[in-house]
Design a protein around this motif. Structure first.
Motif, PDB file in Angstrom:
ATOM      1  N   ALA A 126       0.691  -1.550   0.231  1.00 51.83           N
ATOM      2  CA  ALA A 126      -0.053  -0.080  -0.304  1.00 51.83           C
ATOM      3  C   ALA A 126       0.301   1.385  -0.132  1.00 51.83           C
ATOM      4  CB  ALA A 126      -0.919  -0.062   1.554  1.00 51.83           C
ATOM      5  N   GLU A 127       2.257   1.391   1.203  1.00 52.12           N
ATOM      6  CA  GLU A 127       2.504   2.380   1.118  1.00 52.12           C
ATOM      7  C   GLU A 127       3.139   2.809  -0.536  1.00 52.12           C
ATOM      8  OE1 GLU A 127       1.386   2.019   4.666  1.00 52.12           O
ATOM      9  OE2 GLU A 127       2.995   0.088   3.072  1.00 52.12           O
ATOM     10  N   ALA A 128       3.811   1.142  -1.294  1.00 45.86           N
ATOM     11  CA  ALA A 128       4.429   1.951  -2.012  1.00 45.86           C
ATOM     12  C   ALA A 128       3.733   2.256  -3.520  1.00 45.86           C
ATOM     13  CB  ALA A 128       5.037   0.227  -2.889  1.00 45.86           C
ATOM     14  N   GLU A 129       2.173   2.176  -3.380  1.00 43.57           N
ATOM     15  CA  GLU A 129       1.434   2.416  -4.371  1.00 43.57           C
ATOM     16  C   GLU A 129       1.341   4.154  -3.860  1.00 43.57           C
ATOM     17  OE1 GLU A 129      -0.975   3.873  -6.954  1.00 43.57           O
ATOM     18  OE2 GLU A 129       0.596   1.473  -7.302  1.00 43.57           O
ATOM     19  N   LYS A 130       0.744   4.126  -3.137  1.00 46.20           N
ATOM     20  CA  LYS A 130       1.171   5.660  -2.638  1.00 46.20           C
ATOM     21  C   LYS A 130       1.682   6.361  -3.095  1.00 46.20           C
ATOM     22  CE  LYS A 130       0.361   8.187   1.511  1.00 46.20           C
ATOM     23  NZ  LYS A 130       0.377   8.848   3.730  1.00 46.20           N
ATOM     24  N   LEU A 131       3.400   5.770  -2.632  1.00 53.65           N
ATOM     25  CA  LEU A 131       4.346   6.723  -3.060  1.00 53.65           C
ATOM     26  C   LEU A 131       3.900   6.790  -4.932  1.00 53.65           C
ATOM     27  CD1 LEU A 131       7.501   8.523  -1.871  1.00 53.65           C
ATOM     28  CD2 LEU A 131       8.094   5.860  -2.204  1.00 53.65           C
ATOM     29  N   ALA A 132       4.455   5.887  -5.158  1.00 52.52           N
ATOM     30  CA  ALA A 132       4.573   5.654  -6.730  1.00 52.52           C
ATOM     31  C   ALA A 132       3.301   6.770  -7.689  1.00 52.52           C
ATOM     32  CB  ALA A 132       3.714   4.373  -7.424  1.00 52.52           C
ATOM     33  N   ALA A 133       1.592   6.431  -6.855  1.00 57.05           N
ATOM     34  CA  ALA A 133       0.987   7.255  -7.517  1.00 57.05           C
ATOM     35  C   ALA A 133       1.090   8.975  -7.187  1.00 57.05           C
ATOM     36  CB  ALA A 133      -0.328   6.864  -6.882  1.00 57.05           C
ATOM     37  N   LYS A 134       1.488   9.493  -5.598  1.00 60.62           N
ATOM     38  CA  LYS A 134       2.019  10.621  -5.504  1.00 60.62           C
ATOM     39  C   LYS A 134       3.123  11.200  -6.449  1.00 60.62           C
ATOM     40  CE  LYS A 134       2.445  13.973  -3.230  1.00 60.62           C
ATOM     41  NZ  LYS A 134       1.125  15.315  -2.946  1.00 60.62           N
ATOM     42  N   ILE A 135       4.081  10.415  -6.607  1.00 62.03           N
ATOM     43  CA  ILE A 135       5.441  10.858  -7.980  1.00 62.03           C
ATOM     44  C   ILE A 135       5.380  10.834  -9.249  1.00 62.03           C
ATOM     45  CG2 ILE A 135       7.562   9.748  -8.521  1.00 62.03           C
ATOM     46  CD1 ILE A 135       7.472   8.691  -6.208  1.00 62.03           C
ATOM     47  N   ALA A 136       4.310   9.855 -10.038  1.00 61.47           N
ATOM     48  CA  ALA A 136       3.640   9.925 -10.951  1.00 61.47           C
ATOM     49  C   ALA A 136       2.384  11.466 -10.813  1.00 61.47           C
ATOM     50  CB  ALA A 136       2.604   8.913 -11.172  1.00 61.47           C
ATOM     51  N   ARG A 137       1.660  11.894 -10.208  1.00 60.03           N
ATOM     52  CA  ARG A 137       0.946  13.253  -9.961  1.00 60.03           C
ATOM     53  C   ARG A 137       2.106  14.676 -10.334  1.00 60.03           C
ATOM     54  NH1 ARG A 137      -1.968   9.910  -7.572  1.00 60.03           N
ATOM     55  NH2 ARG A 137      -2.361  10.807  -5.758  1.00 60.03           N
ATOM     56  N   LEU A 138       2.829  14.373  -9.494  1.00 57.86           N
ATOM     57  CA  LEU A 138       3.624  15.327  -9.336  1.00 57.86           C
ATOM     58  C   LEU A 138       4.031  16.428 -10.221  1.00 57.86           C
ATOM     59  CD1 LEU A 138       4.790  16.314  -5.598  1.00 57.86           C
ATOM     60  CD2 LEU A 138       7.095  15.265  -6.388  1.00 57.86           C
ATOM     61  N   ARG A 139       3.964  17.645  -9.836  1.00 54.11           N
ATOM     62  CA  ARG A 139       3.869  18.492 -10.655  1.00 54.11           C
ATOM     63  C   ARG A 139       5.088  19.623 -10.419  1.00 54.11           C
ATOM     64  NH1 ARG A 139      -1.423  21.977 -11.531  1.00 54.11           N
ATOM     65  NH2 ARG A 139      -0.886  21.895  -8.951  1.00 54.11           N
ATOM     66  N   VAL A 140       6.849  18.589 -11.012  1.00 54.41           N
ATOM     67  CA  VAL A 140       7.452  19.111 -10.868  1.00 54.41           C
ATOM     68  C   VAL A 140       8.612  20.150 -12.537  1.00 54.41           C
ATOM     69  CG1 VAL A 140       8.490  18.047  -8.118  1.00 54.41           C
ATOM     70  CG2 VAL A 140       8.891  17.181 -10.211  1.00 54.41           C
ATOM     71  N   PHE A 141       7.596  19.763 -13.110  1.00 59.03           N
ATOM     72  CA  PHE A 141       8.061  20.328 -14.302  1.00 59.03           C
ATOM     73  C   PHE A 141       7.787  21.724 -14.622  1.00 59.03           C
ATOM     74  CE2 PHE A 141       8.899  15.467 -13.853  1.00 59.03           C
ATOM     75  CZ  PHE A 141      10.755  16.018 -14.187  1.00 59.03           C
ATOM     76  N   LYS A 142       8.530  22.217 -15.417  1.00 57.10           N
ATOM     77  CA  LYS A 142       7.959  23.425 -16.226  1.00 57.10           C
ATOM     78  C   LYS A 142       6.846  23.250 -17.300  1.00 57.10           C
ATOM     79  CE  LYS A 142      12.269  26.192 -14.937  1.00 57.10           C
ATOM     80  NZ  LYS A 142      14.370  26.749 -16.046  1.00 57.10           N
ATOM     81  N   ASP A 143       5.948  24.271 -17.209  1.00 59.15           N
ATOM     82  CA  ASP A 143       5.161  24.589 -17.849  1.00 59.15           C
ATOM     83  C   ASP A 143       5.958  25.559 -19.706  1.00 59.15           C
ATOM     84  OD1 ASP A 143       4.606  26.865 -17.208  1.00 59.15           O
ATOM     85  OD2 ASP A 143       2.409  25.982 -16.296  1.00 59.15           O
ATOM     86  N   ASP A 144       4.947  25.971 -20.330  1.00 59.64           N
ATOM     87  CA  ASP A 144       5.308  27.222 -21.280  1.00 59.64           C
ATOM     88  C   ASP A 144       5.289  28.209 -20.295  1.00 59.64           C
ATOM     89  OD1 ASP A 144       4.677  24.365 -22.952  1.00 59.64           O
ATOM     90  OD2 ASP A 144       3.165  25.371 -23.450  1.00 59.64           O
ATOM     91  N   GLU A 145       5.050  28.720 -19.769  1.00 60.02           N
ATOM     92  CA  GLU A 145       4.939  29.689 -18.993  1.00 60.02           C
ATOM     93  C   GLU A 145       6.528  29.599 -17.320  1.00 60.02           C
ATOM     94  OE1 GLU A 145       1.012  30.828 -17.614  1.00 60.02           O
ATOM     95  OE2 GLU A 145       0.739  30.891 -19.512  1.00 60.02           O
ATOM     96  N   GLY A 146       7.277  28.816 -17.694  1.00 64.84           N
ATOM     97  CA  GLY A 146       8.593  28.521 -16.800  1.00 64.84           C
ATOM     98  C   GLY A 146       8.030  28.338 -15.140  1.00 64.84           C
TER      99      GLY A 146
END
Length: 147
Positions: free
Chosen positions: A40-60
């Motif tokens: 359950a913790e492995a899935e929780k962590l994987a789902a969080k990381i998959a959705r984590l917005r840490v990459f720049k959009d077109d506006e930086g």
């Protein structure tokens, strides 16, 4: 589970001088299973990381996830994330999962990340690894499923 993620333009891991895993634009994920952790913790962590917005959009602005950008991940086991430094000068690691549980959860986490559509390569659990990366930003984030 605990993870330290770094947004990278490139990362690789080698064992005995041979590269065994790498990624391009994406995330280097150092991960540690803690005592009592389950799938359950492995899935929780994987789902969080998959959705984590840490990459720049077109506006930086950091507004895109690794899945949004089609990035890849390099997952490396790192039991030292369990370090307890509250007493003395030598860290203790008794909060880390036992090696057999740690290995199982580490591989389970990598598989669950793949299940979110992310290309994943890994290091080798328990090996003496040389990790190199080019941190993009720099962006480094600590995640812990217990908090």
């Amino acid at each position: 589970m605990r993870a330290l993620i770094q947004r990278v333009s490139t990362a690789q891991v080698a064992v005995d001088g041979a590269v065994i895993g790498r990624c391009g634009t994406g995330l280097l994920i150092l991960v540690c299973a803690m005592q009592g952790d389950t799938a359950a913790e492995a899935e929780k962590l994987a789902a969080k990381i998959a959705r984590l917005r840490v990459f720049k959009d077109d506006e930086g602005r950091m507004n895109r996830s690794i899945t949004d950008i089609g990035g890849s991940a390099l997952v490396v086991s790192q039991f030292t994330l369990a370090a307890d430094t509250r007493r003395g000068n030598r860290p203790g690691f008794s909060a880390a999962a036992a090696p057999e549980d740690g290995a199982r959860l580490y591989l389970d986490f990598a598989d669950r990340l793949r299940g979110h559509g992310i290309a994943v390569e890994t290091g080798r659990f328990g090996a003496d690894m040389a990790v190199s990366l080019t941190n993009d930003g720099p962006v480094t984030i600590w995640l812990d499923t217990s908090s």
